[in-house]
Design a protein around this motif. Structure first.
Motif, PDB file in Angstrom:
ATOM      1  N   UNK A  59       8.494   0.728  -4.222  1.00 45.40           N
ATOM      2  CA  UNK A  59       8.354   1.930  -3.371  1.00 45.40           C
ATOM      3  C   UNK A  59       7.860   3.111  -4.208  1.00 45.40           C
ATOM      4  N   UNK A  60       8.435   3.268  -5.418  1.00 47.63           N
ATOM      5  CA  UNK A  60       8.176   4.484  -6.196  1.00 47.63           C
ATOM      6  C   UNK A  60       6.917   4.486  -7.036  1.00 47.63           C
ATOM      7  N   UNK A  61       6.221   3.346  -7.102  1.00 50.50           N
ATOM      8  CA  UNK A  61       5.156   3.234  -8.111  1.00 50.50           C
ATOM      9  C   UNK A  61       3.787   3.753  -7.646  1.00 50.50           C
ATOM     10  N   UNK A  62       3.683   4.218  -6.395  1.00 46.86           N
ATOM     11  CA  UNK A  62       2.345   4.520  -5.857  1.00 46.86           C
ATOM     12  C   UNK A  62       1.803   5.895  -6.255  1.00 46.86           C
ATOM     13  N   UNK A  63       2.538   6.962  -5.916  1.00 49.25           N
ATOM     14  CA  UNK A  63       2.053   8.337  -6.162  1.00 49.25           C
ATOM     15  C   UNK A  63       3.245   9.199  -6.589  1.00 49.25           C
ATOM     16  N   UNK A  64       2.972  10.430  -7.093  1.00 48.07           N
ATOM     17  CA  UNK A  64       4.081  11.342  -7.419  1.00 48.07           C
ATOM     18  C   UNK A  64       5.028  11.588  -6.234  1.00 48.07           C
ATOM     19  N   UNK A  65       4.468  11.605  -5.028  1.00 50.29           N
ATOM     20  CA  UNK A  65       5.296  11.828  -3.833  1.00 50.29           C
ATOM     21  C   UNK A  65       6.285  10.660  -3.649  1.00 50.29           C
ATOM     22  N   UNK A  66       5.779   9.434  -3.829  1.00 49.02           N
ATOM     23  CA  UNK A  66       6.643   8.252  -3.705  1.00 49.02           C
ATOM     24  C   UNK A  66       7.716   8.269  -4.800  1.00 49.02           C
ATOM     25  N   UNK A  67       7.285   8.598  -6.019  1.00 44.84           N
ATOM     26  CA  UNK A  67       8.225   8.606  -7.141  1.00 44.84           C
ATOM     27  C   UNK A  67       9.321   9.656  -6.930  1.00 44.84           C
ATOM     28  N   UNK A  68       8.918  10.803  -6.395  1.00 42.12           N
ATOM     29  CA  UNK A  68       9.908  11.868  -6.137  1.00 42.12           C
ATOM     30  C   UNK A  68      10.934  11.417  -5.091  1.00 42.12           C
ATOM     31  N   UNK A  69      10.456  10.705  -4.054  1.00 37.08           N
ATOM     32  CA  UNK A  69      11.362  10.221  -3.004  1.00 37.08           C
ATOM     33  C   UNK A  69      12.450   9.323  -3.593  1.00 37.08           C
ATOM     34  N   UNK A  70      12.093   8.571  -4.621  1.00 42.64           N
ATOM     35  CA  UNK A  70      13.091   7.734  -5.298  1.00 42.64           C
ATOM     36  C   UNK A  70      13.954   8.605  -6.222  1.00 42.64           C
ATOM     37  N   UNK A  71      13.320   9.502  -6.968  1.00 42.06           N
ATOM     38  CA  UNK A  71      14.035  10.304  -7.973  1.00 42.06           C
ATOM     39  C   UNK A  71      15.122  11.182  -7.345  1.00 42.06           C
ATOM     40  N   UNK A  75       0.833  -1.216   0.000  1.00 42.84           N
ATOM     41  CA  UNK A  75       0.000   0.000   0.000  1.00 42.84           C
ATOM     42  C   UNK A  75       0.862   1.259   0.000  1.00 42.84           C
ATOM     43  N   UNK A  76       0.215   2.383  -0.319  1.00 45.10           N
ATOM     44  CA  UNK A  76       0.896   3.691  -0.298  1.00 45.10           C
ATOM     45  C   UNK A  76       1.510   3.974   1.071  1.00 45.10           C
ATOM     46  N   UNK A  77       0.718   3.733   2.117  1.00 46.48           N
ATOM     47  CA  UNK A  77       1.181   4.070   3.472  1.00 46.48           C
ATOM     48  C   UNK A  77       2.380   3.221   3.882  1.00 46.48           C
ATOM     49  N   UNK A  78       2.326   1.949   3.529  1.00 42.79           N
ATOM     50  CA  UNK A  78       3.440   1.071   3.893  1.00 42.79           C
ATOM     51  C   UNK A  78       4.691   1.441   3.094  1.00 42.79           C
ATOM     52  N   UNK A  79       4.511   1.808   1.826  1.00 45.78           N
ATOM     53  CA  UNK A  79       5.656   2.267   1.031  1.00 45.78           C
ATOM     54  C   UNK A  79       6.233   3.546   1.638  1.00 45.78           C
ATOM     55  N   UNK A  80       5.357   4.419   2.128  1.00 45.69           N
ATOM     56  CA  UNK A  80       5.807   5.670   2.755  1.00 45.69           C
ATOM     57  C   UNK A  80       6.578   5.377   4.047  1.00 45.69           C
ATOM     58  N   UNK A  81       6.174   4.311   4.758  1.00 50.00           N
ATOM     59  CA  UNK A  81       6.907   3.922   5.978  1.00 50.00           C
ATOM     60  C   UNK A  81       8.352   3.533   5.635  1.00 50.00           C
ATOM     61  N   UNK A  82       8.531   2.869   4.498  1.00 52.65           N
ATOM     62  CA  UNK A  82       9.888   2.498   4.055  1.00 52.65           C
ATOM     63  C   UNK A  82      10.682   3.759   3.683  1.00 52.65           C
ATOM     64  N   UNK A  83      10.000   4.719   3.033  1.00 53.56           N
ATOM     65  CA  UNK A  83      10.664   5.983   2.642  1.00 53.56           C
ATOM     66  C   UNK A  83      11.084   6.769   3.885  1.00 53.56           C
TER      67      UNK A  83
END
Length: 486
Positions: A340-352, A301-309
Protein backbone atom coordinates in the motif's frame (compact mmCIF):
# COMPACT_ATOMS: atom_id res chain seq x y z
CA UNK A 1 -18.83 -46.06 13.52
CA UNK A 2 -16.07 -47.47 15.75
CA UNK A 3 -12.72 -45.82 15.86
CA UNK A 4 -9.84 -47.98 16.94
CA UNK A 5 -7.29 -46.86 19.48
CA UNK A 6 -3.79 -48.29 19.50
CA UNK A 7 -4.80 -50.72 22.25
CA UNK A 8 -7.86 -51.90 20.37
CA UNK A 9 -5.84 -52.65 17.26
CA UNK A 10 -3.27 -54.70 19.16
CA UNK A 11 -5.42 -57.82 18.77
CA UNK A 12 -4.57 -57.94 15.09
CA UNK A 13 -2.42 -61.06 14.63
CA UNK A 14 0.88 -60.94 12.65
CA UNK A 15 0.71 -57.19 12.44
CA UNK A 16 -2.23 -56.87 10.06
CA UNK A 17 -2.22 -59.87 7.78
CA UNK A 18 -4.21 -62.08 10.15
CA UNK A 19 -7.39 -60.07 10.25
CA UNK A 20 -7.31 -59.58 6.49
CA UNK A 21 -7.16 -63.31 5.90
CA UNK A 22 -10.13 -63.69 8.25
CA UNK A 23 -12.22 -60.99 6.56
CA UNK A 24 -11.41 -61.80 2.94
CA UNK A 25 -13.52 -65.00 2.71
CA UNK A 26 -16.41 -63.13 4.36
CA UNK A 27 -16.49 -60.74 1.38
CA UNK A 28 -17.42 -63.79 -0.73
CA UNK A 29 -20.01 -65.12 1.71
CA UNK A 30 -23.39 -66.11 0.29
CA UNK A 31 -25.22 -64.04 2.90
CA UNK A 32 -25.32 -60.37 1.69
CA UNK A 33 -25.35 -58.88 5.21
CA UNK A 34 -22.16 -60.79 6.08
CA UNK A 35 -20.50 -59.43 2.92
CA UNK A 36 -21.53 -55.88 3.81
CA UNK A 37 -20.43 -56.20 7.45
CA UNK A 38 -17.06 -57.59 6.36
CA UNK A 39 -16.60 -54.70 3.90
CA UNK A 40 -17.52 -52.14 6.57
CA UNK A 41 -15.07 -53.73 8.99
CA UNK A 42 -12.35 -53.51 6.33
CA UNK A 43 -13.24 -49.91 5.65
CA UNK A 44 -12.99 -48.98 9.32
CA UNK A 45 -9.65 -50.73 9.65
CA UNK A 46 -8.24 -49.11 6.50
CA UNK A 47 -9.56 -45.71 7.61
CA UNK A 48 -7.73 -46.04 10.93
CA UNK A 49 -4.16 -45.84 9.64
CA UNK A 50 -2.02 -46.35 6.58
CA UNK A 51 -0.51 -49.62 7.83
CA UNK A 52 -3.95 -51.23 7.87
CA UNK A 53 -4.76 -49.68 4.49
CA UNK A 54 -1.53 -51.17 3.19
CA UNK A 55 -2.60 -54.57 4.52
CA UNK A 56 -5.87 -54.34 2.54
CA UNK A 57 -3.82 -53.81 -0.62
CA UNK A 58 -1.35 -56.59 0.20
CA UNK A 59 -4.16 -58.97 1.14
CA UNK A 60 -5.34 -58.82 -2.48
CA UNK A 61 -8.75 -57.62 -1.35
CA UNK A 62 -9.14 -54.69 -3.79
CA UNK A 63 -9.90 -56.73 -6.95
CA UNK A 64 -12.67 -58.55 -5.08
CA UNK A 65 -14.15 -55.22 -3.92
CA UNK A 66 -14.03 -53.73 -7.41
CA UNK A 67 -15.73 -56.80 -8.86
CA UNK A 68 -18.47 -56.68 -6.22
CA UNK A 69 -18.89 -52.92 -6.68
CA UNK A 70 -20.23 -53.58 -10.16
CA UNK A 71 -22.37 -56.60 -9.26
CA UNK A 72 -23.90 -56.18 -5.82
CA UNK A 73 -26.77 -54.27 -4.17
CA UNK A 74 -26.63 -50.65 -3.03
CA UNK A 75 -25.70 -51.46 0.58
CA UNK A 76 -22.68 -53.42 -0.51
CA UNK A 77 -21.71 -50.78 -3.11
CA UNK A 78 -21.64 -48.11 -0.41
CA UNK A 79 -19.53 -50.31 1.85
CA UNK A 80 -17.11 -51.21 -0.96
CA UNK A 81 -16.73 -47.55 -2.04
CA UNK A 82 -16.07 -46.69 1.62
CA UNK A 83 -13.19 -49.20 1.71
CA UNK A 84 -11.69 -47.72 -1.48
CA UNK A 85 -11.94 -44.22 -0.04
CA UNK A 86 -10.44 -45.35 3.29
CA UNK A 87 -7.48 -46.95 1.52
CA UNK A 88 -6.97 -44.15 -1.00
CA UNK A 89 -6.98 -41.25 1.44
CA UNK A 90 -3.65 -42.03 3.10
CA UNK A 91 -1.06 -41.56 0.36
CA UNK A 92 -0.52 -41.26 -3.41
CA UNK A 93 0.91 -44.80 -3.41
CA UNK A 94 -2.22 -46.32 -1.85
CA UNK A 95 -4.46 -44.26 -4.15
CA UNK A 96 -2.42 -45.52 -7.11
CA UNK A 97 -3.03 -49.10 -5.96
CA UNK A 98 -6.77 -48.44 -6.26
CA UNK A 99 -6.33 -47.01 -9.77
CA UNK A 100 -4.18 -49.99 -10.75
CA UNK A 101 -6.87 -52.49 -9.83
CA UNK A 102 -9.33 -50.82 -12.20
CA UNK A 103 -11.53 -49.18 -9.56
CA UNK A 104 -12.00 -45.82 -11.30
CA UNK A 105 -14.24 -47.05 -14.12
CA UNK A 106 -16.45 -48.87 -11.63
CA UNK A 107 -16.62 -45.86 -9.28
CA UNK A 108 -17.58 -43.62 -12.20
CA UNK A 109 -20.40 -46.04 -13.13
CA UNK A 110 -21.57 -45.73 -9.49
CA UNK A 111 -21.91 -41.95 -10.00
CA UNK A 112 -24.87 -42.81 -12.25
CA UNK A 113 -26.45 -45.17 -9.73
CA UNK A 114 -30.11 -44.65 -8.87
CA UNK A 115 -29.31 -44.48 -5.14
CA UNK A 116 -27.96 -41.09 -3.94
CA UNK A 117 -25.99 -42.81 -1.17
CA UNK A 118 -24.07 -44.89 -3.73
CA UNK A 119 -23.35 -41.75 -5.78
CA UNK A 120 -22.12 -39.99 -2.67
CA UNK A 121 -19.83 -42.88 -1.64
CA UNK A 122 -18.36 -43.05 -5.16
CA UNK A 123 -17.86 -39.26 -5.42
CA UNK A 124 -16.16 -39.28 -2.04
CA UNK A 125 -13.73 -42.03 -3.06
CA UNK A 126 -12.94 -40.30 -6.38
CA UNK A 127 -12.30 -36.99 -4.60
CA UNK A 128 -9.91 -38.62 -2.14
CA UNK A 129 -7.98 -40.22 -4.98
CA UNK A 130 -7.81 -36.97 -7.01
CA UNK A 131 -6.71 -34.97 -3.97
CA UNK A 132 -3.13 -36.30 -3.91
CA UNK A 133 -1.57 -35.09 -7.18
CA UNK A 134 -2.08 -34.14 -10.82
CA UNK A 135 -1.46 -37.67 -12.18
CA UNK A 136 -4.13 -39.28 -9.99
CA UNK A 137 -6.47 -36.38 -10.67
CA UNK A 138 -5.93 -36.86 -14.41
CA UNK A 139 -6.74 -40.56 -14.06
CA UNK A 140 -10.05 -39.64 -12.38
CA UNK A 141 -10.83 -37.21 -15.22
CA UNK A 142 -9.85 -39.74 -17.89
CA UNK A 143 -12.32 -42.19 -16.38
CA UNK A 144 -15.06 -39.65 -17.20
CA UNK A 145 -15.80 -38.40 -13.68
CA UNK A 146 -16.05 -34.62 -14.29
CA UNK A 147 -19.40 -34.37 -16.17
CA UNK A 148 -21.03 -36.87 -13.79
CA UNK A 149 -19.82 -34.95 -10.73
CA UNK A 150 -21.35 -31.81 -12.25
CA UNK A 151 -24.64 -33.72 -12.55
CA UNK A 152 -24.28 -34.77 -8.89
CA UNK A 153 -24.06 -31.15 -7.69
CA UNK A 154 -27.47 -30.62 -9.31
CA UNK A 155 -29.12 -33.44 -7.34
CA UNK A 156 -31.48 -32.48 -4.51
CA UNK A 157 -29.56 -34.23 -1.68
CA UNK A 158 -27.36 -31.76 0.21
CA UNK A 159 -24.84 -34.42 1.29
CA UNK A 160 -24.31 -35.49 -2.33
CA UNK A 161 -23.94 -31.87 -3.46
CA UNK A 162 -21.28 -31.28 -0.78
CA UNK A 163 -19.19 -34.33 -1.66
CA UNK A 164 -19.44 -33.72 -5.42
CA UNK A 165 -18.40 -30.05 -5.03
CA UNK A 166 -15.50 -31.17 -2.82
CA UNK A 167 -14.40 -33.71 -5.48
CA UNK A 168 -14.53 -31.03 -8.20
CA UNK A 169 -12.36 -28.83 -5.96
CA UNK A 170 -9.86 -31.67 -5.47
CA UNK A 171 -9.63 -32.28 -9.23
CA UNK A 172 -9.28 -28.59 -10.12
CA UNK A 173 -6.55 -27.65 -7.67
CA UNK A 174 -3.54 -29.26 -9.36
CA UNK A 175 -3.22 -27.54 -12.76
CA UNK A 176 -4.90 -25.15 -15.21
CA UNK A 177 -5.58 -28.09 -17.56
CA UNK A 178 -7.43 -30.08 -14.90
CA UNK A 179 -9.39 -27.00 -13.84
CA UNK A 180 -10.28 -26.46 -17.50
CA UNK A 181 -11.77 -29.98 -17.77
CA UNK A 182 -14.01 -29.18 -14.79
CA UNK A 183 -15.00 -25.88 -16.43
CA UNK A 184 -15.68 -27.62 -19.74
CA UNK A 185 -18.05 -29.97 -17.92
CA UNK A 186 -20.15 -26.89 -17.06
CA UNK A 187 -19.26 -26.70 -13.37
CA UNK A 188 -18.94 -22.93 -12.87
CA UNK A 189 -22.57 -21.92 -13.49
CA UNK A 190 -23.93 -24.61 -11.18
CA UNK A 191 -21.39 -23.87 -8.44
CA UNK A 192 -22.09 -20.12 -8.67
CA UNK A 193 -25.82 -20.71 -8.16
CA UNK A 194 -25.11 -22.37 -4.81
CA UNK A 195 -23.11 -19.50 -3.27
CA UNK A 196 -26.20 -18.42 -1.31
CA UNK A 197 -27.34 -21.91 -0.30
CA UNK A 198 -28.28 -21.89 3.40
CA UNK A 199 -26.16 -24.98 4.11
CA UNK A 200 -22.78 -23.78 5.45
CA UNK A 201 -20.87 -26.97 4.68
CA UNK A 202 -22.05 -26.89 1.07
CA UNK A 203 -21.08 -23.21 0.76
CA UNK A 204 -17.57 -24.03 2.03
CA UNK A 205 -17.10 -26.63 -0.72
CA UNK A 206 -18.62 -24.47 -3.46
CA UNK A 207 -16.38 -21.50 -2.60
CA UNK A 208 -13.37 -23.81 -2.38
CA UNK A 209 -14.08 -25.32 -5.83
CA UNK A 210 -14.46 -21.86 -7.42
CA UNK A 211 -11.18 -20.76 -5.76
CA UNK A 212 -9.33 -23.79 -7.06
CA UNK A 213 -10.54 -22.98 -10.58
CA UNK A 214 -9.93 -19.21 -10.44
CA UNK A 215 -6.41 -19.41 -8.99
CA UNK A 216 -4.70 -20.84 -12.09
CA UNK A 217 -5.01 -18.15 -14.77
CA UNK A 218 -6.60 -14.87 -15.84
CA UNK A 219 -8.90 -16.72 -18.25
CA UNK A 220 -10.21 -19.10 -15.61
CA UNK A 221 -10.64 -16.26 -13.08
CA UNK A 222 -12.58 -14.25 -15.66
CA UNK A 223 -14.86 -17.21 -16.34
CA UNK A 224 -15.65 -17.43 -12.62
CA UNK A 225 -16.36 -13.68 -12.50
CA UNK A 226 -18.59 -13.93 -15.60
CA UNK A 227 -20.84 -16.31 -13.67
CA UNK A 228 -21.89 -13.14 -11.78
CA UNK A 229 -20.53 -14.12 -8.39
CA UNK A 230 -20.24 -10.42 -7.46
CA UNK A 231 -21.71 -8.91 -5.38
CA UNK A 232 -23.44 -12.06 -3.97
CA UNK A 233 -20.19 -13.66 -2.81
CA UNK A 234 -19.57 -10.65 -0.53
CA UNK A 235 -22.47 -11.77 1.69
CA UNK A 236 -20.37 -14.87 2.51
CA UNK A 237 -17.80 -12.57 4.15
CA UNK A 238 -20.43 -11.90 6.83
CA UNK A 239 -21.38 -15.57 7.25
CA UNK A 240 -21.60 -17.00 10.77
CA UNK A 241 -19.47 -19.98 9.65
CA UNK A 242 -15.77 -19.11 9.92
CA UNK A 243 -14.77 -21.44 7.07
CA UNK A 244 -17.33 -19.93 4.72
CA UNK A 245 -15.69 -16.57 5.49
CA UNK A 246 -12.23 -17.98 4.91
CA UNK A 247 -13.11 -19.70 1.63
CA UNK A 248 -14.96 -16.63 0.32
CA UNK A 249 -11.90 -14.49 1.17
CA UNK A 250 -9.69 -17.01 -0.61
CA UNK A 251 -11.87 -16.95 -3.71
CA UNK A 252 -11.78 -13.14 -3.86
CA UNK A 253 -8.00 -13.19 -3.29
CA UNK A 254 -7.47 -15.71 -6.11
CA UNK A 255 -9.37 -13.42 -8.50
CA UNK A 256 -7.79 -10.15 -7.33
CA UNK A 257 -4.21 -11.37 -7.72
CA UNK A 258 -4.34 -11.79 -11.50
CA UNK A 259 -4.85 -8.31 -13.02
CA UNK A 260 -5.61 -4.67 -12.13
CA UNK A 261 -8.88 -5.01 -14.09
CA UNK A 262 -10.12 -7.91 -11.98
CA UNK A 263 -9.08 -6.06 -8.80
CA UNK A 264 -10.92 -2.95 -10.01
CA UNK A 265 -14.05 -5.00 -10.58
CA UNK A 266 -13.85 -6.20 -6.96
CA UNK A 267 -13.36 -2.62 -5.73
CA UNK A 268 -16.37 -1.46 -7.77
CA UNK A 269 -18.52 -4.20 -6.25
CA UNK A 270 -17.60 -3.00 -2.74
CA UNK A 271 -15.28 -5.94 -2.21
CA UNK A 272 -12.40 -4.07 -0.55
CA UNK A 273 -14.58 -2.44 2.12
CA UNK A 274 -16.38 -5.76 2.73
CA UNK A 275 -13.04 -7.57 3.09
CA UNK A 276 -11.73 -5.00 5.60
CA UNK A 277 -14.89 -5.49 7.71
CA UNK A 278 -14.42 -9.26 7.45
CA UNK A 279 -10.79 -9.05 8.63
CA UNK A 280 -12.00 -7.00 11.60
CA UNK A 281 -14.61 -9.63 12.50
CA UNK A 282 -12.33 -12.67 12.72
CA UNK A 283 -8.95 -13.82 13.98
CA UNK A 284 -5.99 -15.99 13.04
CA UNK A 285 -5.85 -18.01 9.86
CA UNK A 286 -9.44 -17.09 8.96
CA UNK A 287 -8.30 -13.51 8.23
CA UNK A 288 -5.10 -14.49 6.38
CA UNK A 289 -6.55 -14.71 2.81
CA UNK A 290 -8.25 -11.33 3.30
CA UNK A 291 -4.99 -9.70 4.41
CA UNK A 292 -3.26 -11.10 1.32
CA UNK A 293 -6.10 -9.99 -0.93
CA UNK A 294 -5.66 -6.35 0.21
CA UNK A 295 -1.94 -6.64 -0.56
CA UNK A 296 -2.60 -8.01 -4.06
CA UNK A 297 -5.13 -5.26 -4.84
CA UNK A 298 -2.77 -2.53 -3.60
CA UNK A 299 0.21 -3.97 -5.49
CA UNK A 300 -1.43 -3.50 -8.90
CA UNK A 301 -1.57 0.32 -9.07
CA UNK A 302 -1.59 3.66 -7.23
CA UNK A 303 -5.35 4.01 -7.62
CA UNK A 304 -6.11 0.55 -6.33
CA UNK A 305 -3.79 1.09 -3.35
CA UNK A 306 -5.62 4.37 -2.70
CA UNK A 307 -8.94 2.45 -2.75
CA UNK A 308 -7.60 0.29 0.10
CA UNK A 309 -6.49 3.43 2.00
CA UNK A 310 -9.85 5.17 1.54
CA UNK A 311 -11.69 2.11 2.84
CA UNK A 312 -9.58 2.34 6.03
CA UNK A 313 -7.51 -0.72 5.20
CA UNK A 314 -4.28 0.50 6.79
CA UNK A 315 -5.54 0.80 10.42
CA UNK A 316 -7.10 -2.69 10.13
CA UNK A 317 -3.86 -4.22 8.80
CA UNK A 318 -1.98 -2.38 11.52
CA UNK A 319 -4.21 -4.05 14.13
CA UNK A 320 -3.41 -7.46 12.59
CA UNK A 321 0.29 -6.62 12.77
CA UNK A 322 0.09 -5.84 16.49
CA UNK A 323 -2.58 -8.33 17.60
CA UNK A 324 -1.85 -11.57 15.80
CA UNK A 325 0.35 -14.00 17.74
CA UNK A 326 1.35 -16.02 14.64
CA UNK A 327 4.40 -14.77 12.72
CA UNK A 328 3.13 -15.90 9.31
CA UNK A 329 0.02 -13.73 9.69
CA UNK A 330 2.07 -10.75 10.88
CA UNK A 331 4.33 -11.30 7.84
CA UNK A 332 1.35 -11.19 5.48
CA UNK A 333 0.12 -7.96 7.09
CA UNK A 334 3.62 -6.42 6.84
CA UNK A 335 3.78 -7.38 3.15
CA UNK A 336 0.32 -5.91 2.46
CA UNK A 337 1.17 -2.64 4.26
CA UNK A 338 4.35 -2.39 2.18
CA UNK A 339 2.34 -2.83 -1.03
CA UNK A 340 0.00 0.00 0.00
CA UNK A 341 2.71 2.47 1.05
CA UNK A 342 5.23 1.99 -1.74
CA UNK A 343 3.54 3.99 -4.53
CA UNK A 344 3.76 7.75 -3.78
CA UNK A 345 4.48 10.12 -0.85
CA UNK A 346 0.71 10.34 -0.29
CA UNK A 347 0.45 6.54 0.05
CA UNK A 348 3.48 6.42 2.33
CA UNK A 349 2.05 9.16 4.54
CA UNK A 350 -1.25 7.26 4.87
CA UNK A 351 0.74 4.37 6.34
CA UNK A 352 3.08 6.57 8.42
CA UNK A 353 0.31 8.47 10.25
CA UNK A 354 -1.12 5.17 11.62
CA UNK A 355 2.14 4.72 13.54
CA UNK A 356 2.75 1.39 11.82
CA UNK A 357 6.41 2.04 10.94
CA UNK A 358 7.75 1.67 14.51
CA UNK A 359 5.82 -1.62 14.83
CA UNK A 360 7.40 -2.88 11.61
CA UNK A 361 10.81 -1.79 12.86
CA UNK A 362 10.45 -3.62 16.17
CA UNK A 363 9.32 -6.80 14.34
CA UNK A 364 12.35 -6.52 12.06
CA UNK A 365 14.71 -5.99 15.02
CA UNK A 366 13.19 -8.66 17.27
CA UNK A 367 15.22 -11.86 17.64
CA UNK A 368 11.94 -13.70 18.31
CA UNK A 369 10.55 -12.90 14.83
CA UNK A 370 10.75 -15.62 12.18
CA UNK A 371 13.14 -15.04 9.30
CA UNK A 372 10.21 -14.52 6.91
CA UNK A 373 8.67 -11.90 9.20
CA UNK A 374 12.00 -10.06 9.50
CA UNK A 375 12.50 -10.06 5.72
CA UNK A 376 8.96 -8.86 5.00
CA UNK A 377 9.07 -6.17 7.70
CA UNK A 378 12.39 -4.85 6.42
CA UNK A 379 11.15 -4.78 2.83
CA UNK A 380 7.94 -3.00 3.84
CA UNK A 381 9.92 -0.38 5.84
CA UNK A 382 12.27 0.27 2.91
CA UNK A 383 9.39 0.46 0.38
CA UNK A 384 7.54 2.99 2.52
CA UNK A 385 10.57 5.03 3.62
CA UNK A 386 11.77 5.51 0.06
CA UNK A 387 8.51 7.33 -0.71
CA UNK A 388 7.84 8.94 2.67
CA UNK A 389 8.24 12.71 2.89
CA UNK A 390 6.24 13.05 6.11
CA UNK A 391 9.13 14.01 8.39
CA UNK A 392 7.49 13.64 11.85
CA UNK A 393 7.08 9.92 11.13
CA UNK A 394 10.69 9.62 9.95
CA UNK A 395 12.36 11.37 12.87
CA UNK A 396 12.10 8.56 15.48
CA UNK A 397 13.95 6.33 13.00
CA UNK A 398 17.04 8.56 13.32
CA UNK A 399 17.36 7.30 16.89
CA UNK A 400 16.14 3.68 16.63
CA UNK A 401 16.96 2.35 13.18
CA UNK A 402 19.91 0.08 12.40
CA UNK A 403 22.42 1.34 9.79
CA UNK A 404 20.86 -0.44 6.79
CA UNK A 405 17.50 1.26 7.47
CA UNK A 406 19.03 4.53 8.70
CA UNK A 407 20.52 5.34 5.29
CA UNK A 408 17.00 5.36 3.75
CA UNK A 409 15.72 7.67 6.52
CA UNK A 410 18.61 10.12 6.13
CA UNK A 411 18.12 9.89 2.35
CA UNK A 412 14.52 11.08 2.69
CA UNK A 413 15.54 14.04 4.88
CA UNK A 414 18.20 14.96 2.29
CA UNK A 415 15.45 15.08 -0.39
CA UNK A 416 12.88 17.09 1.59
CA UNK A 417 14.92 19.63 3.63
CA UNK A 418 16.44 21.58 0.69
CA UNK A 419 12.92 22.56 -0.44
CA UNK A 420 11.13 23.22 2.86
CA UNK A 421 12.30 26.04 5.16
CA UNK A 422 9.75 25.22 7.88
CA UNK A 423 10.96 21.61 7.97
CA UNK A 424 14.58 22.84 8.15
CA UNK A 425 13.88 24.90 11.26
CA UNK A 426 11.90 22.06 12.89
CA UNK A 427 14.74 19.66 12.15
CA UNK A 428 17.07 21.85 14.21
CA UNK A 429 14.73 22.45 17.17
CA UNK A 430 13.65 18.79 17.41
CA UNK A 431 17.26 17.62 17.71
CA UNK A 432 17.34 15.97 14.27
CA UNK A 433 20.31 17.94 12.95
CA UNK A 434 22.31 17.18 16.10
CA UNK A 435 21.51 13.48 15.71
CA UNK A 436 22.66 13.47 12.07
CA UNK A 437 26.05 14.90 13.10
CA UNK A 438 26.51 11.93 15.45
CA UNK A 439 26.04 9.33 12.69
CA UNK A 440 29.27 7.58 11.77
CA UNK A 441 29.32 7.21 7.99
CA UNK A 442 32.02 5.73 5.77
CA UNK A 443 33.72 8.51 3.75
CA UNK A 444 32.41 8.45 0.18
CA UNK A 445 29.40 6.27 1.09
CA UNK A 446 25.83 7.03 0.03
CA UNK A 447 24.99 7.75 3.67
CA UNK A 448 27.82 10.34 3.85
CA UNK A 449 26.47 11.98 0.68
CA UNK A 450 23.01 12.23 2.24
CA UNK A 451 24.48 13.77 5.41
CA UNK A 452 26.43 16.31 3.31
CA UNK A 453 23.22 17.24 1.45
CA UNK A 454 21.46 17.87 4.76
CA UNK A 455 24.38 19.89 6.16
CA UNK A 456 24.46 21.99 2.99
CA UNK A 457 20.95 23.21 3.89
CA UNK A 458 22.32 25.06 6.94
CA UNK A 459 24.92 27.77 7.66
CA UNK A 460 28.29 26.27 8.52
CA UNK A 461 28.36 27.61 12.10
CA UNK A 462 24.97 25.92 12.85
CA UNK A 463 26.31 22.58 11.67
CA UNK A 464 29.47 23.12 13.72
CA UNK A 465 27.40 24.08 16.76
CA UNK A 466 25.53 20.76 16.67
CA UNK A 467 28.57 18.59 15.89
CA UNK A 468 29.86 16.29 18.63
CA UNK A 469 32.69 17.88 20.62
CA UNK A 470 31.72 21.48 19.71
CA UNK A 471 31.03 22.46 23.33
CA UNK A 472 34.48 21.08 24.31
CA UNK A 473 36.04 23.22 21.60
CA UNK A 474 34.25 26.26 23.00
CA UNK A 475 35.44 25.47 26.51
CA UNK A 476 39.01 25.15 25.26
CA UNK A 477 38.65 28.60 23.73
CA UNK A 478 37.47 29.88 27.13
CA UNK A 479 40.51 28.31 28.76
CA UNK A 480 42.94 29.79 26.30
CA UNK A 481 41.21 33.17 26.10
CA UNK A 482 43.21 36.01 27.52
CA UNK A 483 40.94 38.90 28.49
CA UNK A 484 42.29 42.33 27.77
CA UNK A 485 43.44 44.05 30.94
CA UNK A 486 43.35 47.76 31.30
Amino acid sequence: MHSFTKDQSSWIPNGQAGVMSLLRPLLLDVVPTIQQTAALALGRLANYNDDLAEAVVKGDILPQLVYSLAEQNRFYKKAAAFVLRAVGKHSPQLAQAIVDCGALDTLVICLEDFDPGVKEAAAWALGYIARHNAELSQAVVDAGAAPLLVLCIQEPEIALKRIAASALSDISKHSPELAQTVVDAGAIAHLAQMILNPDSKLKRQVLSALSQIAKHSVDLAEMVVEAEIFPVVLTCLKDKDEYVKKNASTLIREIAKHTPELSQLIVNAGGVAAMIDCIGSCKGNIRLPGIMMLGYVAAHSENLAMAVIISKGVPQLSICLSEEPEDHIKAAAAWAIGQIGRHTPEHARAVAVTNTLPVLLSLYMSTESSEDLQVKSKKAIKNILQKCTYLPALEPFLYDAPPNILKHVVGQFSKVLPHDSKARRLFVTSGGLKKVQEIKAEPGSLLQEYINSINNCYPEEIVRYYSPGYSDTLLQRVDSYQPLTK
